[in-house]
Design an enzyme around this catalytic site. Structure first.
Site, PDB file in Angstrom:
ATOM      1  N   THR A 109     -60.460  66.234  66.642  1.00 46.56           N
ATOM      2  CA  THR A 109     -58.827  66.459  66.981  1.00 46.56           C
ATOM      3  C   THR A 109     -58.059  65.282  66.259  1.00 46.56           C
ATOM      4  O   THR A 109     -57.256  65.216  65.865  1.00 46.56           O
ATOM      5  CB  THR A 109     -58.518  66.778  68.341  1.00 46.56           C
ATOM      6  OG1 THR A 109     -59.034  65.811  69.240  1.00 46.56           O
ATOM      7  CG2 THR A 109     -58.905  68.110  68.737  1.00 46.56           C
ATOM      8  N   THR A 110     -58.706  63.985  66.303  1.00 38.57           N
ATOM      9  CA  THR A 110     -58.227  62.939  65.828  1.00 38.57           C
ATOM     10  C   THR A 110     -58.043  62.869  64.271  1.00 38.57           C
ATOM     11  O   THR A 110     -57.539  62.087  63.809  1.00 38.57           O
ATOM     12  CB  THR A 110     -59.430  61.731  66.392  1.00 38.57           C
ATOM     13  OG1 THR A 110     -59.017  61.514  67.830  1.00 38.57           O
ATOM     14  CG2 THR A 110     -58.922  60.297  65.626  1.00 38.57           C
TER      15      THR A 110
ATOM     16  N   TYR B  88     -54.260  75.818  75.394  1.00 42.09           N
ATOM     17  CA  TYR B  88     -52.791  76.579  75.399  1.00 42.09           C
ATOM     18  C   TYR B  88     -53.340  77.813  76.295  1.00 42.09           C
ATOM     19  O   TYR B  88     -52.339  78.039  77.249  1.00 42.09           O
ATOM     20  CB  TYR B  88     -52.276  77.054  74.007  1.00 42.09           C
ATOM     21  CG  TYR B  88     -51.109  77.824  74.209  1.00 42.09           C
ATOM     22  CD1 TYR B  88     -49.901  76.969  74.171  1.00 42.09           C
ATOM     23  CD2 TYR B  88     -50.863  79.012  74.038  1.00 42.09           C
ATOM     24  CE1 TYR B  88     -48.824  77.275  74.620  1.00 42.09           C
ATOM     25  CE2 TYR B  88     -49.676  79.704  74.071  1.00 42.09           C
ATOM     26  CZ  TYR B  88     -48.691  78.823  74.296  1.00 42.09           C
ATOM     27  OH  TYR B  88     -47.265  79.620  74.408  1.00 42.09           O
TER      28      TYR B  88
ATOM     29  N   TYR C  33     -66.250  69.678  75.251  1.00 42.27           N
ATOM     30  CA  TYR C  33     -65.223  68.373  75.038  1.00 42.27           C
ATOM     31  C   TYR C  33     -64.011  68.909  76.115  1.00 42.27           C
ATOM     32  O   TYR C  33     -63.430  70.035  75.975  1.00 42.27           O
ATOM     33  CB  TYR C  33     -64.584  68.436  73.859  1.00 42.27           C
ATOM     34  CG  TYR C  33     -63.539  67.622  73.549  1.00 42.27           C
ATOM     35  CD1 TYR C  33     -63.173  66.227  74.390  1.00 42.27           C
ATOM     36  CD2 TYR C  33     -62.746  67.589  72.225  1.00 42.27           C
ATOM     37  CE1 TYR C  33     -62.073  65.550  74.099  1.00 42.27           C
ATOM     38  CE2 TYR C  33     -61.829  66.454  72.071  1.00 42.27           C
ATOM     39  CZ  TYR C  33     -61.510  65.801  72.956  1.00 42.27           C
ATOM     40  OH  TYR C  33     -60.500  64.707  72.607  1.00 42.27           O
TER      41      TYR C  33
ATOM     42  N   ARG D 109     -54.588  67.257  76.544  1.00 37.71           N
ATOM     43  CA  ARG D 109     -54.226  68.292  75.374  1.00 37.71           C
ATOM     44  C   ARG D 109     -54.442  69.728  75.821  1.00 37.71           C
ATOM     45  O   ARG D 109     -53.538  70.474  74.940  1.00 37.71           O
ATOM     46  CB  ARG D 109     -54.975  68.024  74.203  1.00 37.71           C
ATOM     47  CG  ARG D 109     -54.690  66.469  73.769  1.00 37.71           C
ATOM     48  CD  ARG D 109     -55.653  66.001  72.305  1.00 37.71           C
ATOM     49  NE  ARG D 109     -55.214  64.732  71.986  1.00 37.71           N
ATOM     50  CZ  ARG D 109     -54.135  64.726  70.909  1.00 37.71           C
ATOM     51  NH1 ARG D 109     -53.500  65.934  70.229  1.00 37.71           N
ATOM     52  NH2 ARG D 109     -54.052  63.524  70.552  1.00 37.71           N
TER      53      ARG D 109
ATOM     54  N   LYS E 296     -68.206  65.536  76.107  1.00 39.87           N
ATOM     55  CA  LYS E 296     -67.319  64.260  76.232  1.00 39.87           C
ATOM     56  C   LYS E 296     -66.208  64.441  77.084  1.00 39.87           C
ATOM     57  O   LYS E 296     -65.449  65.496  76.971  1.00 39.87           O
ATOM     58  CB  LYS E 296     -66.641  64.329  74.511  1.00 39.87           C
ATOM     59  CG  LYS E 296     -65.463  63.461  74.466  1.00 39.87           C
ATOM     60  CD  LYS E 296     -64.858  63.434  72.934  1.00 39.87           C
ATOM     61  CE  LYS E 296     -63.727  62.407  72.642  1.00 39.87           C
ATOM     62  NZ  LYS E 296     -62.954  62.836  71.535  1.00 39.87           N
TER      63      LYS E 296
END
Length: 291
Positions: free
Chosen positions: A46-47, A109, A135, A140, A164
């Protein structure tokens, strides 16, 4: 999965002045990290602003990193999302031969129940023979993967090998370490609590600050894993201010500002993200000068 022990870095996608992926800067970033001691690279997490990249851009980024790396360190590929069928299809149709493992984010979401999270990753695990790193990043995704769900997945699927853990909750991290099998890796996804997680038995980190300060951050993790706690703590306390700074206005705007100051890439991001403010850039620059 010895390849996943130590310091992994979640690589950004540098952009040029026209907003296109800057592959020359990405090559420089890969070299900078490997030469300064990181243990593995995470590609298109995502980074990397992967949500804003086209399929063609993702292919170019993957090829660039693999070429620049030249098999010096292991690579992990990010494949995840909130459409289980689409994630499964991507896993089945992607050439994963260059990667040691797949990093797959918990569905965002949709806010699934724990049973929904379990069944999502059941489908993911059954779609590939590659090792899977779960993850968990509730800040988020708006849903937390409970330690009991992680332990259930670890017990039921041989290729679910790690998590993670980025809830930023050291108590939850310790509960994970208590519940999962001994060979299951609990990897910090929160730079600020990496040190206590490693000291509690964690395997290391997938870091953001680590790609901007690779020598120092990877040294901290190595020292902690070697039981040299005093030296590790000294580095942790030195790095804490800049860890706060790079997340102050969102990720990866902060780490790109730091990398820009180090001359590795521009600070450009893609909408809906915006560059770090002038004030934040100045404070990051001041920190680096003093450091």
């Amino acid at each position: 999965m010895q390849e996943l022990i130590g310091t992994g870095v979640a690589l950004i996608t540098p952009f040029d002045a026209h907003g296109n992926p800057d592959l020359e800067a990405l090559t420089a970033l890969v070299d900078f990290n490997i030469e300064n001691g990181v243990d593995y690279l995470v590609v298109l997490g995502t980074t990397a602003e992967s949500a804003t990249l086209t399929a063609e851009e993702k292919a170019a980024v993957k090829a660039c990193i693999t070429k620049a790396n030249n098999k010096r360190v292991p690579e992990v590929l990010g494949i995840g999302g909130n459409n289980t069928a689409a994630v499964v299809e991507e896993l089945k149709t992607t050439d994963l031969s260059d990667y040691a493992a797949v990093l797959s984010v918990s569905p965002y979401y949709n806010k699934p129940t724990q049973e929904g999270i379990y069944r999502h990753f059941e489908a993911v695990a059954n779609a590939t023979d590659k090792p899977i790193i779960l993850y968990n990043v509730p800040g988020r995704t708006s849903s937390n993967m409970a330690p009991e769900t992680v332990a259930r997945l670890a017990a039921d699927f041989d290729n679910v090998v790690a998590i993670k853990e980025a809830a930023g909750d050291i108590v939850q991290a310790m509960e994970l370490l208590r519940l999962v099998p001994e060979d299951f890796l609990v990897i910090s996804g929160d730079d600020m609590i990496t040190l206590p997680m490693v000291l509690a038995g964690g395997a290391g980190v997938i870091s953001v600050i680590g790609e901007g300060m690779p020598a120092e951050f990877s040294a901290m993790v190595r020292l902690a894993r070697a039981g040299q706690n005093e030296q590790a703590r000294a580095l942790q306390y030195q790095l804490m201010p800049v860890i706060d700074m790079i997340f102050e206005e969102g990720n990866p705007a902060g780490i790109k500002a730091l990398l820009a100051h180090r001359g590795i890439c521009s600070a450009n991001v893609r909408l809906p993200l915006v560059e770090a403010s002038a004030g934040l850039k100045m404070r990051i620059a001041d920190f680096l000068k003093e450091f």
